[in-house]
Scaffold this motif. Sequence first.
Motif, short mmCIF file in Angstrom:
data_model
loop_
_atom_site.label_atom_id
_atom_site.label_comp_id
_atom_site.label_asym_id
_atom_site.label_seq_id
_atom_site.Cartn_x
_atom_site.Cartn_y
_atom_site.Cartn_z
N VAL A 23 0.84 -1.20 0.00
CA VAL A 23 0.00 0.00 0.00
C VAL A 23 0.87 1.26 0.00
O VAL A 23 0.59 2.21 -0.72
N CYS A 79 -5.23 -3.86 1.74
CA CYS A 79 -4.29 -4.04 0.64
C CYS A 79 -4.95 -4.50 -0.66
O CYS A 79 -4.72 -3.94 -1.72
N VAL A 90 -7.22 -1.70 -2.15
CA VAL A 90 -6.39 -0.59 -2.64
C VAL A 90 -5.66 -1.00 -3.92
O VAL A 90 -5.59 -0.23 -4.88
N THR A 91 -5.14 -2.23 -3.95
CA THR A 91 -4.43 -2.72 -5.14
C THR A 91 -5.38 -2.78 -6.34
O THR A 91 -5.04 -2.30 -7.44
#
Length: 115
Positions: A40, A88, A91-92
């Motif tokens: 992140v 994570c 967000v990815t």
Amino acid sequence: MSQTTDTAAAAIKAAITENPVMLFMKGTAMFPQCGFSARVVQILTHSGVPFKTVNVLEDPELRDGIKAFSNWPTIPQLYVKGEFVGGCDIVTEMFQSGELQTLFEQNGIAKTAAT
């Protein structure tokens, strides 16, 4: 709620209110202590937006408090303009699809000067 939980919640609320892009993570931006937190940080750095971090490993009360605050069981946790974005994986995915950059733009979060 216990006194300690209230204290953690107040600290979390202050952090996400005062910082447009706030990441609760394990470790620091310079020295992440888990792969998910590192990823992140890498995404935020690549996106070029200014962000602040809190190392939840330094404060067990805060580490438990952030999970209760967001009703999300894992760390890292990203907040943009006080709103919980996700961990994570989310967000990815948002970064890969362009949604994350759009979220930053919609919230008026300017990129820092190119490095």
